[in-house]
Design a protein around this motif. Structure first.
Motif, PDB file in Angstrom:
ATOM      1  N   THR A  64      30.366 104.185  29.638  1.00 33.59           N
ATOM      2  CA  THR A  64      29.412 103.275  29.012  1.00 33.59           C
ATOM      3  C   THR A  64      30.045 101.897  29.026  1.00 33.59           C
ATOM      4  N   VAL A  65      29.355 100.941  29.616  1.00 30.74           N
ATOM      5  CA  VAL A  65      29.902  99.600  29.808  1.00 30.74           C
ATOM      6  C   VAL A  65      28.919  98.581  29.248  1.00 30.74           C
ATOM      7  N   ALA A  66      29.403  97.348  29.021  1.00 29.45           N
ATOM      8  CA  ALA A  66      28.544  96.355  28.373  1.00 29.45           C
ATOM      9  C   ALA A  66      28.744  94.968  28.974  1.00 29.45           C
ATOM     10  N   TYR A  67      27.615  94.270  29.123  1.00 30.36           N
ATOM     11  CA  TYR A  67      27.605  92.859  29.532  1.00 30.36           C
ATOM     12  C   TYR A  67      27.136  92.048  28.339  1.00 30.36           C
ATOM     13  N   VAL A  77      20.455  88.226  35.174  1.00 33.98           N
ATOM     14  CA  VAL A  77      21.669  88.698  35.843  1.00 33.98           C
ATOM     15  C   VAL A  77      21.401  90.030  36.542  1.00 33.98           C
ATOM     16  N   VAL A  78      20.638  90.907  35.883  1.00 33.09           N
ATOM     17  CA  VAL A  78      20.280  92.199  36.483  1.00 33.09           C
ATOM     18  C   VAL A  78      19.420  91.981  37.721  1.00 33.09           C
ATOM     19  N   LYS A  79      18.458  91.061  37.639  1.00 31.90           N
ATOM     20  CA  LYS A  79      17.603  90.775  38.798  1.00 31.90           C
ATOM     21  C   LYS A  79      18.431  90.289  39.974  1.00 31.90           C
ATOM     22  N   ASP A  80      19.410  89.419  39.696  1.00 26.65           N
ATOM     23  CA  ASP A  80      20.270  88.921  40.777  1.00 26.65           C
ATOM     24  C   ASP A  80      21.072  90.053  41.397  1.00 26.65           C
ATOM     25  N   MET A  81      21.590  90.959  40.566  1.00 22.40           N
ATOM     26  CA  MET A  81      22.425  92.050  41.067  1.00 22.40           C
ATOM     27  C   MET A  81      21.603  93.105  41.800  1.00 22.40           C
ATOM     28  N   PHE A  84      21.789  93.340  45.528  1.00 19.87           N
ATOM     29  CA  PHE A  84      22.955  93.978  46.143  1.00 19.87           C
ATOM     30  C   PHE A  84      23.022  95.478  45.849  1.00 19.87           C
ATOM     31  N   ASP A  85      22.558  95.869  44.678  1.00 19.41           N
ATOM     32  CA  ASP A  85      22.652  97.283  44.280  1.00 19.41           C
ATOM     33  C   ASP A  85      21.471  97.635  43.379  1.00 19.41           C
ATOM     34  N   PRO A  86      20.365  98.102  43.969  1.00 21.54           N
ATOM     35  CA  PRO A  86      19.167  98.421  43.177  1.00 21.54           C
ATOM     36  C   PRO A  86      19.395  99.487  42.113  1.00 21.54           C
ATOM     37  N   SER A  87      20.473 100.290  42.246  1.00 18.28           N
ATOM     38  CA  SER A  87      20.718 101.340  41.264  1.00 18.28           C
ATOM     39  C   SER A  87      21.090 100.775  39.895  1.00 18.28           C
ATOM     40  N   ILE A  88      21.316  99.482  39.808  1.00 22.99           N
ATOM     41  CA  ILE A  88      21.661  98.885  38.520  1.00 22.99           C
ATOM     42  C   ILE A  88      20.568  99.134  37.495  1.00 22.99           C
ATOM     43  N   ARG A  89      19.331  99.182  37.938  1.00 20.54           N
ATOM     44  CA  ARG A  89      18.222  99.399  36.998  1.00 20.54           C
ATOM     45  C   ARG A  89      18.281 100.807  36.396  1.00 20.54           C
TER      46      ARG A  89
END
Length: 244
Positions: A64-67, A77-81, A84-89
């Motif tokens: 479990t990580v936090a921004y 920030v999530v949209k930008d990432m 590169f890596d759609p799995s972020i959602r």
């Protein structure tokens, strides 16, 4: 390695991957777990992207990580990432990657810019409540010292860094740095400093990554080529942005 008669085995330090391709090769396989590191550089050099790679690496390993943002909207920030890596959602949706927009919260609590003490108090709550193992604070340059005396400022920042380490959460502090010849207190108090650069070469902007320091680690001493690819930020340990 022996210091004062005490044998220290640097290889025994538990390390975790940065999630940035090529970077771990420069720092003996990764960052020392539970320590605080500074990622600095000019605007647009890739600091936040590096931080998100670091968090995604943890989330993909079941952590479990936090921004924690003090300025940016974490959703942006999530949209930008996502490019590169759609799995972020997925990791955001499954609450393995937690997003905290601390700017509005901390500004409501005071008419002044957030202080190190107020930020640390909120971060400790976040880490303890969610059992966070990795944390990115972006940007620490939005935090203000509550005191003016230089020695007391250093002590306040030292308490902030020590407070993060006491939580045993591996932390990246993101900081803007427009004057590359000016070092701040953070550079001296954290366990490592990663600096991102960009240069104009042949009419094109090229990026570079430099490791200014990395305690308990034998690290690369050059400036290494860094590029944005379709997978995000990549570092090339065998290439320099200064050599054509």
């Amino acid at each position: 390695m022996s210091i004062g008669g005490i044998v220290m085995d640097l290889s025994s330090q538990e390390r975790i991957s940065t999630g940035v391709k090529g970077l771990d090769d420069l720092i003996e396989g990764g960052l020392v777990r539970g320590k605080v590191y500074l990622v600095t550089g000019p605007p647009g050099s890739g600091k936040t992207t590096l931080g998100m790679h670091f968090l995604m690496e943890g989330a993909k390993n079941g952590e479990t990580v936090a921004y924690a943002s003090l300025v940016h909207n974490p959703d942006d920030v999530v949209k930008d990432m996502t490019r590169f890596d759609p799995s972020i959602r997925f990791y955001v949706g499954s609450k393995k990657l937690l997003l905290f927009d601390l700017g509005p919260v901390l500004w409501r609590e005071s008419s002044h810019v957030p202080t190190w003490k107020s930020v640390l108090f909120r971060l400790r709550e976040i880490a303890e409540e969610n059992k966070v193992s990795r944390l990115v604070i972006d940007p620490v340059t939005a935090i203000e010292f509550s005191i003016g005396n230089p020695a007391e400022k250093r002590a306040e920042l030292a308490r902030f860094v020590r407070g993060l380490e006491d939580m045993e959460v591996t932390t990246l502090l993101i900081a803007e740095m427009t004057d590359l010849n000016r070092y701040t207190e953070e550079h001296y108090l954290v366990s490592g400093v990663i600096m991102l650069h960009y240069f104009l070469s042949g009419g094109k902007m090229v990026r570079g990554l430099q490791i200014l320091k990395m305690r308990r680690t034998r690290h690369g001493n050059g400036i290494y080529l860094a590029e944005f690819t379709n997978k995000g930020l990549v570092v090339y340990p065998d290439k320099s942005p200064l050599i054509k």
